[in-house]
Design an enzyme around this catalytic site. Structure first.
Site, PDB file in Angstrom:
ATOM      1  N   ASP A  52       2.513 -38.574 -53.919  1.00  0.00           N
ATOM      2  CA  ASP A  52       1.706 -39.341 -52.958  1.00  0.00           C
ATOM      3  C   ASP A  52       2.306 -39.218 -51.564  1.00  0.00           C
ATOM      4  O   ASP A  52       1.644 -39.506 -50.564  1.00  0.00           O
ATOM      5  CB  ASP A  52       1.679 -40.824 -53.364  1.00  0.00           C
ATOM      6  CG  ASP A  52       0.377 -41.211 -54.036  1.00  0.00           C
ATOM      7  OD1 ASP A  52      -0.619 -40.482 -53.861  1.00  0.00           O
ATOM      8  OD2 ASP A  52       0.361 -42.249 -54.732  1.00  0.00           O
TER       9      ASP A  52
ATOM     10  N   GLN B 112      -0.165 -45.948 -59.034  1.00  0.00           N
ATOM     11  CA  GLN B 112      -1.460 -46.353 -58.468  1.00  0.00           C
ATOM     12  C   GLN B 112      -1.329 -47.709 -57.760  1.00  0.00           C
ATOM     13  O   GLN B 112      -0.830 -48.669 -58.344  1.00  0.00           O
ATOM     14  CB  GLN B 112      -2.512 -46.417 -59.587  1.00  0.00           C
ATOM     15  CG  GLN B 112      -3.909 -46.717 -59.091  1.00  0.00           C
ATOM     16  CD  GLN B 112      -4.461 -45.617 -58.196  1.00  0.00           C
ATOM     17  OE1 GLN B 112      -4.302 -44.429 -58.452  1.00  0.00           O
ATOM     18  NE2 GLN B 112      -5.105 -46.007 -57.117  1.00  0.00           N
TER      19      GLN B 112
ATOM     20  N   LYS C 277      -8.385 -38.866 -61.079  1.00  0.00           N
ATOM     21  CA  LYS C 277      -7.204 -38.014 -60.894  1.00  0.00           C
ATOM     22  C   LYS C 277      -6.892 -37.255 -62.183  1.00  0.00           C
ATOM     23  O   LYS C 277      -6.553 -36.068 -62.146  1.00  0.00           O
ATOM     24  CB  LYS C 277      -5.999 -38.863 -60.445  1.00  0.00           C
ATOM     25  CG  LYS C 277      -6.155 -39.344 -59.005  1.00  0.00           C
ATOM     26  CD  LYS C 277      -5.149 -40.433 -58.635  1.00  0.00           C
ATOM     27  CE  LYS C 277      -5.501 -41.046 -57.279  1.00  0.00           C
ATOM     28  NZ  LYS C 277      -4.645 -42.181 -56.923  1.00  0.00           N
TER      29      LYS C 277
END
Ligand code: NAD
Length: 288
Positions: free
Chosen positions: A120, A97, A53
């Site tokens: 997200d 994460q 990422k």
């Protein structure tokens, strides 16, 4: 007899095109977007994902700030870190994460993220807004919709089977497909006759995490197949949920694994980060 020509929906190519466009737009910004990535502990897979990422962000001109926390961190400390990032005016986007260590509740952490920075798209507010055209769309289902559009799939009115009701892939994908006018069936591990459900579907989205779950015999000829699954075989190979080779010459279009949904997930994360930054840079609305 000559079989059907199966179109390979190339996620790498589409993601590269998107990232090229994003880089062009970000290149004109005086103040580039900033993405904060919180990583707790030292799970090797999480480290690999976070590094990927970071690289993708750098390649489009997004600044990334990795915030590593020890696996012994308390839930209260993770929540405090998230709240600090919420308040930080230099941070446009926040990603935590997953998975988190078992003593830290993922739901509490996800709900602590400012929904406008939640790139997200996992915050319940964003999940609830799915398909309404406002809010952050989770990256994997957003990528699935773009891959289907690339394959020129006509979603409205089509029968779609989504296999797997996980919170980050199958469930939100079904919501988006339904909002786009498809007649959606959701299958899962308790579905009685998966092959029968599959054969009725013009579009199959497989997100179960089960190698070889969908074979040629499951599909109607000409079906469009999006393979979300990522499974590591004993010999080290990475495969999806669909027996890919078997479906060539039978499906009308299919996404490969790797090189299908995976790269699109990352490209959509970059797109969400730019959208979050754009929204924060809008002048405040003047109330009459
Ligand atoms: P999950 O464990 O949350 O959900 C799995 C779902 O699949 C459940 O609804 C379960 O009932 C169903 N399922 C399991 N076995 C089944 C079977 N034999 N038949 C029918 N349904 C079955 O998982 P998840 O997080 O949603 O992930 C699913 C898969 O998608 C995994 O392989 C994951 O790695 C992959 N994934 C890929 C991306 C990407 O970017 N490509 C993103 C997210 C998830």
């Amino acid at each position: 007899m000559v079989g059907m020509q199966t179109r390979i929906i190339d996620g790498r190519k589409l993601a590269a095109r998107m990232q090229g466009e994003l880089a062009g737009r970000i290149g004109t910004m005086v103040d580039p977007p900033c993405l904060a990535v919180v990583i707790v502990g030292d799970d090797p897979a999480s480290r690999v994902y976070v590094a990927a990422k970071g690289r993708a962000a750098a390649s489009v001109g997004i600044l990334s700030r990795i915030v590593p926390l020890a696996s012994s961190v308390t839930e209260a400390d993770v929540l405090a870190t998230v709240r600090q990032l919420n308040e930080d005016s230099c941070v446009d986007a926040i990603l935590v994460q997953l998975p988190l260590p078992s003593h830290v509740r993922a739901t509490a952490v996800i709900e602590a993220v400012d929904p406008s920075k939640d790139v997200d798209g996992f915050h319940p507010l964003n999940m609830g807004r799915l398909g309404t055209g406002i809010g952050m769309v989770p990256c994997t289902p957003a990528g699935i919709m773009l891959l289907l559009s690339e394959a020129r799939a006509s979603i409205r009115g089509s029968r779609v089977l989504v296999i797997g009701c996980g919170a980050i892939a199958g469930r939100p994908a079904a919501a988006l497909l339904s909002a786009a006018g498809a007649t959606v069936t959701m299958a899962h591990k308790d579905t009685r006759d998966l092959a029968w459900e599959c054969r009725r579907a013009e579009i199959v989205v497989a997100a179960a995490g089960c190698a070889g779950l969908v074979g040629r015999g499951h599909l109607q000829e000409g079906a469009i197949v999006v393979d979300v699954g990522i499974n590591r075989l004993a010999d080290g190979r990475l495969v999806g949920d669909v027996a890919y080779e078997e479906c060539l010459g039978w499906a009308s279009a299919i996404t490969p694994v790797p090189g299908g949904v995976g790269p699109m997930t990352i490209a959509c994360l970059m797109q969400n980060t730019l959208a979050a930054a754009d929204a924060r840079r809008q002048p405040p609305a003047v109330l009459a």
